[in-house]
Motif scaffolding. Sequence first.
Motif, PDB file in Angstrom:
ATOM      1  N   ASP A 110     -10.319  -6.542  78.661  1.00  9.91           N
ATOM      2  CA  ASP A 110     -11.301  -6.815  77.628  1.00  9.91           C
ATOM      3  C   ASP A 110     -12.016  -5.517  77.268  1.00  9.91           C
ATOM      4  O   ASP A 110     -11.826  -4.494  77.929  1.00  9.91           O
ATOM      5  CB  ASP A 110     -12.288  -7.930  78.013  1.00  9.91           C
ATOM      6  CG  ASP A 110     -13.266  -7.571  79.123  1.00  9.91           C
ATOM      7  OD1 ASP A 110     -13.395  -6.373  79.487  1.00  9.91           O
ATOM      8  OD2 ASP A 110     -13.926  -8.476  79.649  1.00  9.91           O
ATOM      9  N   TYR A 111     -12.771  -5.587  76.193  1.00 14.17           N
ATOM     10  CA  TYR A 111     -13.566  -4.439  75.765  1.00 14.17           C
ATOM     11  C   TYR A 111     -15.020  -4.876  75.746  1.00 14.17           C
ATOM     12  O   TYR A 111     -15.373  -5.826  75.062  1.00 14.17           O
ATOM     13  CB  TYR A 111     -13.140  -3.953  74.380  1.00 14.17           C
ATOM     14  CG  TYR A 111     -13.900  -2.719  73.938  1.00 14.17           C
ATOM     15  CD1 TYR A 111     -13.574  -1.471  74.440  1.00 14.17           C
ATOM     16  CD2 TYR A 111     -14.957  -2.823  73.038  1.00 14.17           C
ATOM     17  CE1 TYR A 111     -14.271  -0.337  74.052  1.00 14.17           C
ATOM     18  CE2 TYR A 111     -15.662  -1.687  72.647  1.00 14.17           C
ATOM     19  CZ  TYR A 111     -15.312  -0.453  73.158  1.00 14.17           C
ATOM     20  OH  TYR A 111     -16.003   0.664  72.786  1.00 14.17           O
ATOM     21  N   LYS A 112     -15.833  -4.208  76.540  1.00 20.14           N
ATOM     22  CA  LYS A 112     -17.262  -4.520  76.628  1.00 20.14           C
ATOM     23  C   LYS A 112     -17.985  -3.607  75.645  1.00 20.14           C
ATOM     24  O   LYS A 112     -18.153  -2.413  75.894  1.00 20.14           O
ATOM     25  CB  LYS A 112     -17.755  -4.317  78.061  1.00 20.14           C
ATOM     26  CG  LYS A 112     -19.191  -4.670  78.286  1.00 20.14           C
ATOM     27  CD  LYS A 112     -19.276  -5.915  79.091  1.00 20.14           C
ATOM     28  CE  LYS A 112     -20.725  -6.173  79.465  1.00 20.14           C
ATOM     29  NZ  LYS A 112     -20.975  -7.572  79.616  1.00 20.14           N
ATOM     30  N   GLU A 113     -18.370  -4.173  74.509  1.00 18.00           N
ATOM     31  CA  GLU A 113     -18.958  -3.405  73.411  1.00 18.00           C
ATOM     32  C   GLU A 113     -20.197  -2.624  73.841  1.00 18.00           C
ATOM     33  O   GLU A 113     -20.322  -1.430  73.555  1.00 18.00           O
ATOM     34  CB  GLU A 113     -19.303  -4.347  72.252  1.00 18.00           C
ATOM     35  CG  GLU A 113     -19.800  -3.638  71.012  1.00 18.00           C
ATOM     36  CD  GLU A 113     -18.734  -2.795  70.319  1.00 18.00           C
ATOM     37  OE1 GLU A 113     -19.067  -1.674  69.884  1.00 18.00           O
ATOM     38  OE2 GLU A 113     -17.587  -3.249  70.217  1.00 18.00           O
ATOM     39  N   GLU A 114     -21.126  -3.296  74.539  1.00 17.04           N
ATOM     40  CA  GLU A 114     -22.374  -2.610  74.903  1.00 17.04           C
ATOM     41  C   GLU A 114     -22.168  -1.457  75.888  1.00 17.04           C
ATOM     42  O   GLU A 114     -22.996  -0.573  75.983  1.00 17.04           O
ATOM     43  CB  GLU A 114     -23.436  -3.601  75.418  1.00 17.04           C
ATOM     44  CG  GLU A 114     -23.029  -4.435  76.595  1.00 17.04           C
ATOM     45  CD  GLU A 114     -22.386  -5.754  76.209  1.00 17.04           C
ATOM     46  OE1 GLU A 114     -22.429  -6.674  77.046  1.00 17.04           O
ATOM     47  OE2 GLU A 114     -21.814  -5.901  75.114  1.00 17.04           O
TER      48      GLU A 114
END
Length: 121
Positions: A19-23
């Motif tokens: 996944d990609y954790k935006e923050e």
Amino acid sequence: MEKEKIHAYCLQLHATTHDYKEEWQADRYHIGEKMYAMIGGKGRLVLTLKCEPARAEVLRESYNSIIPGYYMNKTHWNSIYMDATEVPMDLVEQLIQHSYELVYSKLTKKAQKEIGLKETN
């Protein structure tokens, strides 16, 4: 180290999710919903991996580009600067595998059974 190569290596490990954790501006790789690798950082990118504490210390003493885990528990995580040229890719792959196996070993027996990890060697 090329981000694409690391991404591909992680995804080929059995039951890995990404996944990609935006923050955090970070790509994260999980086994059984537990993170074993992360690529991120502000400015200079790092690859962060779980590591057995004694081995983590040896690696930090051996390579200037391996530092205590960036924003992680400094005892159990190492970060490797992505622009490092001194750390060979085969060692990076071994460290990813080591992290993956450490995290897997800490999962519940039920979660391990559901994942059904295959022998990697």
